[in-house]
Motif scaffolding. Structure first.
Motif, PDB file in Angstrom:
ATOM      1  N   ARG A  95     -15.146  43.174  31.536  1.00 12.63           N
ATOM      2  CA  ARG A  95     -14.709  42.069  30.676  1.00 12.63           C
ATOM      3  C   ARG A  95     -15.109  40.768  31.353  1.00 12.63           C
ATOM      4  O   ARG A  95     -14.843  40.566  32.535  1.00 12.63           O
ATOM      5  CB  ARG A  95     -13.191  42.124  30.485  1.00 12.63           C
ATOM      6  CG  ARG A  95     -12.576  40.931  29.766  1.00 12.63           C
ATOM      7  CD  ARG A  95     -13.069  40.867  28.318  1.00 12.63           C
ATOM      8  NE  ARG A  95     -12.110  40.243  27.434  1.00 12.63           N
ATOM      9  CZ  ARG A  95     -12.112  38.955  27.113  1.00 12.63           C
ATOM     10  NH1 ARG A  95     -12.995  38.141  27.623  1.00 12.63           N
ATOM     11  NH2 ARG A  95     -11.208  38.486  26.276  1.00 12.63           N
ATOM     12  N   TRP A  97     -14.462  36.861  31.527  1.00 14.81           N
ATOM     13  CA  TRP A  97     -13.420  35.895  31.172  1.00 14.81           C
ATOM     14  C   TRP A  97     -13.715  34.596  31.903  1.00 14.81           C
ATOM     15  O   TRP A  97     -13.764  34.571  33.131  1.00 14.81           O
ATOM     16  CB  TRP A  97     -12.038  36.430  31.541  1.00 14.81           C
ATOM     17  CG  TRP A  97     -10.922  35.476  31.270  1.00 14.81           C
ATOM     18  CD1 TRP A  97     -10.272  34.687  32.178  1.00 14.81           C
ATOM     19  CD2 TRP A  97     -10.329  35.204  30.008  1.00 14.81           C
ATOM     20  NE1 TRP A  97      -9.311  33.955  31.554  1.00 14.81           N
ATOM     21  CE2 TRP A  97      -9.321  34.246  30.205  1.00 14.81           C
ATOM     22  CE3 TRP A  97     -10.555  35.670  28.718  1.00 14.81           C
ATOM     23  CZ2 TRP A  97      -8.535  33.754  29.183  1.00 14.81           C
ATOM     24  CZ3 TRP A  97      -9.775  35.184  27.696  1.00 14.81           C
ATOM     25  CH2 TRP A  97      -8.781  34.247  27.929  1.00 14.81           C
ATOM     26  N   SER A 122      -2.448  45.750  30.250  1.00 15.32           N
ATOM     27  CA  SER A 122      -1.803  44.473  29.941  1.00 15.32           C
ATOM     28  C   SER A 122      -1.442  43.725  31.224  1.00 15.32           C
ATOM     29  O   SER A 122      -1.570  42.498  31.296  1.00 15.32           O
ATOM     30  CB  SER A 122      -0.557  44.694  29.082  1.00 15.32           C
ATOM     31  OG  SER A 122      -0.924  45.246  27.840  1.00 15.32           O
ATOM     32  N   ALA A 125      -4.673  42.247  32.492  1.00 17.21           N
ATOM     33  CA  ALA A 125      -5.074  41.114  31.655  1.00 17.21           C
ATOM     34  C   ALA A 125      -4.229  39.885  31.975  1.00 17.21           C
ATOM     35  O   ALA A 125      -4.740  38.766  32.037  1.00 17.21           O
ATOM     36  CB  ALA A 125      -4.947  41.484  30.182  1.00 17.21           C
ATOM     37  N   ARG A 126      -2.953  40.094  32.226  1.00 14.37           N
ATOM     38  CA  ARG A 126      -2.075  38.973  32.570  1.00 14.37           C
ATOM     39  C   ARG A 126      -2.444  38.390  33.931  1.00 14.37           C
ATOM     40  O   ARG A 126      -2.444  37.176  34.129  1.00 14.37           O
ATOM     41  CB  ARG A 126      -0.623  39.422  32.557  1.00 14.37           C
ATOM     42  CG  ARG A 126       0.321  38.265  32.775  1.00 14.37           C
ATOM     43  CD  ARG A 126       1.748  38.669  32.586  1.00 14.37           C
ATOM     44  NE  ARG A 126       2.576  37.476  32.566  1.00 14.37           N
ATOM     45  CZ  ARG A 126       3.852  37.483  32.343  1.00 14.37           C
ATOM     46  NH1 ARG A 126       4.464  38.616  32.079  1.00 14.37           N
ATOM     47  NH2 ARG A 126       4.532  36.375  32.355  1.00 14.37           N
ATOM     48  N   THR A 129      -5.705  36.330  33.294  1.00  9.14           N
ATOM     49  CA  THR A 129      -5.629  35.145  32.432  1.00  9.14           C
ATOM     50  C   THR A 129      -4.428  34.246  32.710  1.00  9.14           C
ATOM     51  O   THR A 129      -4.438  33.079  32.334  1.00  9.14           O
ATOM     52  CB  THR A 129      -5.559  35.559  30.956  1.00  9.14           C
ATOM     53  OG1 THR A 129      -4.324  36.253  30.718  1.00  9.14           O
ATOM     54  CG2 THR A 129      -6.746  36.427  30.574  1.00  9.14           C
ATOM     55  N   TRP A 133      -1.245  39.345  27.291  1.00  4.92           N
ATOM     56  CA  TRP A 133      -2.267  39.918  26.429  1.00  4.92           C
ATOM     57  C   TRP A 133      -1.923  41.380  26.185  1.00  4.92           C
ATOM     58  O   TRP A 133      -1.362  42.042  27.049  1.00  4.92           O
ATOM     59  CB  TRP A 133      -3.623  39.915  27.134  1.00  4.92           C
ATOM     60  CG  TRP A 133      -4.434  38.672  26.976  1.00  4.92           C
ATOM     61  CD1 TRP A 133      -4.356  37.546  27.736  1.00  4.92           C
ATOM     62  CD2 TRP A 133      -5.475  38.453  26.028  1.00  4.92           C
ATOM     63  NE1 TRP A 133      -5.289  36.639  27.316  1.00  4.92           N
ATOM     64  CE2 TRP A 133      -5.989  37.169  26.266  1.00  4.92           C
ATOM     65  CE3 TRP A 133      -6.021  39.205  24.999  1.00  4.92           C
ATOM     66  CZ2 TRP A 133      -7.024  36.624  25.520  1.00  4.92           C
ATOM     67  CZ3 TRP A 133      -7.051  38.666  24.263  1.00  4.92           C
ATOM     68  CH2 TRP A 133      -7.538  37.386  24.513  1.00  4.92           C
ATOM     69  N   GLY A 135      -3.443  44.645  26.603  1.00  3.47           N
ATOM     70  CA  GLY A 135      -4.556  45.058  27.449  1.00  3.47           C
ATOM     71  C   GLY A 135      -5.681  45.735  26.692  1.00  3.47           C
ATOM     72  O   GLY A 135      -6.854  45.533  26.996  1.00  3.47           O
ATOM     73  N   PHE A 138      -7.570  42.911  25.028  1.00  3.83           N
ATOM     74  CA  PHE A 138      -8.287  42.107  26.016  1.00  3.83           C
ATOM     75  C   PHE A 138      -9.570  42.795  26.476  1.00  3.83           C
ATOM     76  O   PHE A 138     -10.614  42.157  26.626  1.00  3.83           O
ATOM     77  CB  PHE A 138      -7.388  41.809  27.225  1.00  3.83           C
ATOM     78  CG  PHE A 138      -8.035  40.935  28.259  1.00  3.83           C
ATOM     79  CD1 PHE A 138      -8.113  39.559  28.079  1.00  3.83           C
ATOM     80  CD2 PHE A 138      -8.579  41.487  29.411  1.00  3.83           C
ATOM     81  CE1 PHE A 138      -8.724  38.747  29.030  1.00  3.83           C
ATOM     82  CE2 PHE A 138      -9.187  40.683  30.368  1.00  3.83           C
ATOM     83  CZ  PHE A 138      -9.263  39.309  30.179  1.00  3.83           C
ATOM     84  N   PHE A 139      -9.516  44.112  26.701  1.00  2.00           N
ATOM     85  CA  PHE A 139     -10.685  44.832  27.191  1.00  2.00           C
ATOM     86  C   PHE A 139     -11.545  45.409  26.069  1.00  2.00           C
ATOM     87  O   PHE A 139     -12.467  46.174  26.310  1.00  2.00           O
ATOM     88  CB  PHE A 139     -10.269  45.924  28.183  1.00  2.00           C
ATOM     89  CG  PHE A 139      -9.891  45.357  29.527  1.00  2.00           C
ATOM     90  CD1 PHE A 139     -10.875  45.030  30.447  1.00  2.00           C
ATOM     91  CD2 PHE A 139      -8.579  45.123  29.843  1.00  2.00           C
ATOM     92  CE1 PHE A 139     -10.548  44.488  31.677  1.00  2.00           C
ATOM     93  CE2 PHE A 139      -8.233  44.580  31.067  1.00  2.00           C
ATOM     94  CZ  PHE A 139      -9.216  44.249  31.986  1.00  2.00           C
TER      95      PHE A 139
END
Length: 148
Positions: A95, A97, A122, A125-126, A129, A133, A135, A138-139
């Motif tokens: 990913r 970002w 998740s 992702a948190r 970022t 999110w 997860g 996000f992915f």
């Protein structure tokens, strides 16, 4: 009695939903769940056949339970996750970002990012970022409104 089973199964397709719910109450001795019509039809069809022809043999049930435990390690939370929503162990998720590429490895019991184990995408992702999110979203494994 068994001659009427195919006719009963075929009738499920054209029966009005209130009739399916009435059959549910009769066959399961409980209130029908608030699921869609297709679910009711499939469960009723199985139950009709189960009562007419018999259910699974005890050894088959035990074998299925063992196979399930082999897949999820007996973890009740893992057993509720659909197998097709999670990538297989060893998969690398990439990913980008804000110009930085992140690589997460799927493990048998969760995920690994930067050499650290995580239970959920998740959480990763948190950490990336700084905000909450989903997860899977996000992915890129799931769209915001549904499955990819």
């Amino acid at each position: 009695m068994t001659d009427t089973i195919p006719a009963r199964l075929a009738a499920l397709k054209t029966a009005p939903t209130p009739e399916l719910k009435t059959q549910w109450r009769e066959l399961f001795d409980s209130e029908p769940p608030p699921f869609n019509r297709r679910y009711l039809e499939s469960r009723l069809a199985y139950r009709i056949q189960e009562l007419a022809y018999g259910g699974l043999k005890p050894e088959t049930i035990r074998r299925l339970e063992r196979l399930g435990e082999d897949l999820d390690g007996g973890d009740r939370k893992m057993s509720r996750i659909r197998a097709d929503t999670m990538p297989i162990t060893g998969t690398r998720l990439l990913r980008e970002w804000q110009g930085v590429e992140y690589v997460v490895t799927v493990m048998s019991d969760g995920f690994e990012w930067h050499g650290r184990p995580y239970k959920s995408l998740s959480a990763i992702a948190r950490a990336i970022t700084g905000t909450r999110w989903n997860g899977l979203v996000f992915f890129g494994l799931k769209r915001q409104g549904g499955r990819v």
